[in-house]
Scaffold this motif. Structure first.
Motif, PDB file in Angstrom:
ATOM      1  N   GLU A  94       0.739  -1.179  -0.092  1.00  0.00           N
ATOM      2  CA  GLU A  94       0.062  -0.237   0.144  1.00  0.00           C
ATOM      3  C   GLU A  94       0.839   1.036   0.009  1.00  0.00           C
ATOM      4  O   GLU A  94       0.158   2.310  -0.234  1.00  0.00           O
ATOM      5  N   GLU A  95       2.000   1.096   0.210  1.00  0.00           N
ATOM      6  CA  GLU A  95       3.116   2.292   0.381  1.00  0.00           C
ATOM      7  C   GLU A  95       3.906   2.560  -0.705  1.00  0.00           C
ATOM      8  O   GLU A  95       4.604   3.307  -0.804  1.00  0.00           O
ATOM      9  N   ILE A  96       3.914   1.529  -1.884  1.00  0.00           N
ATOM     10  CA  ILE A  96       4.621   1.747  -2.999  1.00  0.00           C
ATOM     11  C   ILE A  96       4.171   3.208  -3.896  1.00  0.00           C
ATOM     12  O   ILE A  96       3.100   3.254  -4.182  1.00  0.00           O
ATOM     13  N   HIS A  97       5.421   3.767  -3.952  1.00  0.00           N
ATOM     14  CA  HIS A  97       4.953   5.007  -4.893  1.00  0.00           C
ATOM     15  C   HIS A  97       5.083   4.622  -6.081  1.00  0.00           C
ATOM     16  O   HIS A  97       4.211   5.571  -7.109  1.00  0.00           O
ATOM     17  N   GLY A  98       5.977   4.211  -6.828  1.00  0.00           N
ATOM     18  CA  GLY A  98       5.990   3.884  -8.030  1.00  0.00           C
ATOM     19  C   GLY A  98       6.433   2.297  -8.495  1.00  0.00           C
ATOM     20  O   GLY A  98       7.303   1.868  -7.613  1.00  0.00           O
ATOM     21  N   VAL A  99       6.335   1.970  -9.618  1.00  0.00           N
ATOM     22  CA  VAL A  99       7.039   0.705 -10.102  1.00  0.00           C
ATOM     23  C   VAL A  99       7.651   0.733 -11.784  1.00  0.00           C
ATOM     24  O   VAL A  99       7.093   1.355 -12.607  1.00  0.00           O
ATOM     25  N   VAL A 100       8.994   0.617 -11.590  1.00  0.00           N
ATOM     26  CA  VAL A 100       9.671   0.462 -13.077  1.00  0.00           C
ATOM     27  C   VAL A 100      10.089  -0.818 -13.405  1.00  0.00           C
ATOM     28  O   VAL A 100      10.718  -1.586 -12.707  1.00  0.00           O
ATOM     29  N   ILE A 101       9.567  -1.098 -14.558  1.00  0.00           N
ATOM     30  CA  ILE A 101       9.714  -2.360 -15.215  1.00  0.00           C
ATOM     31  C   ILE A 101      10.791  -2.313 -16.067  1.00  0.00           C
ATOM     32  O   ILE A 101      10.957  -1.563 -17.104  1.00  0.00           O
ATOM     33  N   THR A 102      11.903  -3.387 -16.103  1.00  0.00           N
ATOM     34  CA  THR A 102      13.098  -3.356 -16.988  1.00  0.00           C
ATOM     35  C   THR A 102      12.462  -3.830 -18.130  1.00  0.00           C
ATOM     36  O   THR A 102      12.808  -3.511 -19.393  1.00  0.00           O
ATOM     37  N   HIS A 103      11.365  -4.918 -18.238  1.00  0.00           N
ATOM     38  CA  HIS A 103      11.002  -5.325 -19.626  1.00  0.00           C
ATOM     39  C   HIS A 103       9.694  -6.174 -19.394  1.00  0.00           C
ATOM     40  O   HIS A 103       9.235  -6.377 -17.972  1.00  0.00           O
ATOM     41  N   HIS A 104       8.887  -6.307 -20.360  1.00  0.00           N
ATOM     42  CA  HIS A 104       7.301  -6.849 -20.172  1.00  0.00           C
ATOM     43  C   HIS A 104       7.281  -8.308 -19.942  1.00  0.00           C
ATOM     44  O   HIS A 104       6.258  -8.703 -19.520  1.00  0.00           O
ATOM     45  N   HIS A 105       8.269  -8.977 -19.704  1.00  0.00           N
ATOM     46  CA  HIS A 105       8.265 -10.514 -19.297  1.00  0.00           C
ATOM     47  C   HIS A 105       7.301 -10.783 -18.067  1.00  0.00           C
ATOM     48  O   HIS A 105       7.509 -10.009 -17.188  1.00  0.00           O
ATOM     49  N   PRO A 106       6.531 -11.861 -17.791  1.00  0.00           N
ATOM     50  CA  PRO A 106       5.597 -12.005 -16.670  1.00  0.00           C
ATOM     51  C   PRO A 106       6.531 -12.272 -15.558  1.00  0.00           C
ATOM     52  O   PRO A 106       5.823 -12.072 -14.435  1.00  0.00           O
ATOM     53  N   ASP A 107       7.801 -12.689 -15.394  1.00  0.00           N
ATOM     54  CA  ASP A 107       8.492 -12.916 -14.327  1.00  0.00           C
ATOM     55  C   ASP A 107       8.874 -11.374 -13.673  1.00  0.00           C
ATOM     56  O   ASP A 107       9.406 -11.331 -12.536  1.00  0.00           O
ATOM     57  N   HIS A 108       8.702 -10.310 -14.570  1.00  0.00           N
ATOM     58  CA  HIS A 108       9.104  -8.931 -14.148  1.00  0.00           C
ATOM     59  C   HIS A 108       8.089  -8.064 -13.911  1.00  0.00           C
ATOM     60  O   HIS A 108       7.927  -7.398 -13.053  1.00  0.00           O
ATOM     61  N   HIS A 109       7.070  -8.165 -14.943  1.00  0.00           N
ATOM     62  CA  HIS A 109       5.939  -7.364 -15.107  1.00  0.00           C
ATOM     63  C   HIS A 109       4.404  -7.809 -14.276  1.00  0.00           C
ATOM     64  O   HIS A 109       3.577  -7.114 -14.006  1.00  0.00           O
TER      65      HIS A 109
END
Length: 342
Positions: free
Chosen positions: A65-80
């Motif tokens: 609930e406290e996360i400000h943002g999410v930066v994704i290195t790439h779209h694969h499901p183990d990352h995104h």
């Protein structure tokens, strides 16, 4: 037991499991900012993975609930994969490079049967036997393709620019190859332990300490552009080596140092791989036949069907590089498209 590692300087990592995958886990990095924690990647969308991420965040003194943002290195499901759940819990923004964001949006808009039919046709053209292709032709359920409803990112990562992380200097480095929009993230701050070099690099899957990332053709039924992923990857490696970061924080395995040395190992590996394939292409071979003859981490007859599909994609990427270099060409005839050295 949830494993959390403190890298110092307001950066921690959480080992989030990937179900039924030899990689074992994704390292989700938690970066403190003046507006709250920001995640670099999120892990696979699975109940156990979510519980591990939640427990790991608690160990870091925070919560979804406290996360400000999410930066994704790439779209694969183990990352995104878990990005949507994090956003639902916190209202966090999700940032991704435009090339991978476009894939996410096309994936969300494309019916599952279109993807399965596309993959079946691609494998048939690569010379795959019918017993390998038939299950894809019969597949129809969205649940049988992981990551089919990924979260739609709402911010764009612009290469060369600093991300909006108050109190931190995190710069996006475009490193295509593993995916068209893969990015590494350069934390342009002095290393907390004083290691020599220029800051730290969140390398995603681009640069890993002990394994080579999968480089296959960019698969997309709505984009028929002729691409050269291996060429993209090799050029991207050179770009990362030039940064000379003090430490690399990858998405798998463990943190390590000496990026230029690791880059040289990977460049040498792929050059040897290309030379080995040329030696095999003295007679015309389809990508499937080439993959059967390539060296993998186990014999071909022990590689499961899904991994064989990945292996063929990797063979095709290397073939595409050889064709681009003028060292191989496609020839007509037989079952599927075949290639021969020139």
């Amino acid at each position: 037991m949830t494993q959390v590692y403190d890298h110092g300087g307001g950066v921690r990592s959480i080992r989030v499991p990937i179900p039924d995958n030899p990689l074992g886990h994704t390292l989700v990095h938690v970066v403190d900012t003046d507006r709250g924690p920001v995640l670099v990647d999120t892990g696979w969308d699975d109940p156990d993975s979510w519980d591990t991420l939640t427990d790991g965040l608690a160990a870091c003194g925070t919560a979804p609930e406290e996360i400000h943002g999410v930066v994704i290195t790439h779209h694969h499901p183990d990352h995104h994969g878990l990005s949507g759940r994090v956003r639902e819990a916190s209202g966090a923004w999700i940032a991704m490079h435009a090339a991978d964001a476009a894939i996410v949006r096309r994936t969300r808009a494309t019916r599952p049967e279109t993807w399965f039919a596309y993959m079946a046709d691609k494998l048939a053209a690569a010379g795959a036997p019918e017993e390998h292709v038939a299950p894809l032709r019969a597949a129809r359920r969205p649940g049988s393709l992981p990551g089919f409803s990924p979260a739609d990112p709402d911010r764009e990562i612009v290469p060369g620019e600093l991300l909006d992380l108050p109190g931190r200097r995190l710069r996006a480095i475009w490193t295509p190859g593993h995916t068209p929009g893969h990015v590494c993230l350069h934390l342009e701050e002095e290393h907390p332990a004083g290691l020599p070099g220029h800051g730290r690099l969140f390398s995603g899957d681009h640069l890993l300490p002990g394994i080579t990332p999968h480089i296959g053709l960019y698969e997309d039924p709505d984009d028929m552009t002729s691409t050269d992923p291996l060429g993209d990857y090799l050029a991207s490696l050179e770009r990362v080596a030039a940064l000379a970061p003090a430490e690399i924080l990858p998405a798998h395995q463990h943190a390590f140092t000496d990026a230029p040395a690791r880059v040289r190992e990977l460049l040498d590996h792929h050059e040897a791989r290309l030379a080995g394939l040329l030696a095999l292409l003295t007679t015309p071979l389809t990508p499937w036949q080439l993959a059967e003859r390539m060296e993998w981490n186990r014999p071909w007859d022990r590689i499961p069907p899904g991994s064989r599909t990945i292996a063929v994609a990797e063979a095709e990427a290397h073939l595409r590089r050889l064709v681009k270099l003028g060292r191989a060409e496609a020839v007509a005839g037989g079952e599927g498209v075949a290639y021969v050295a020139v």
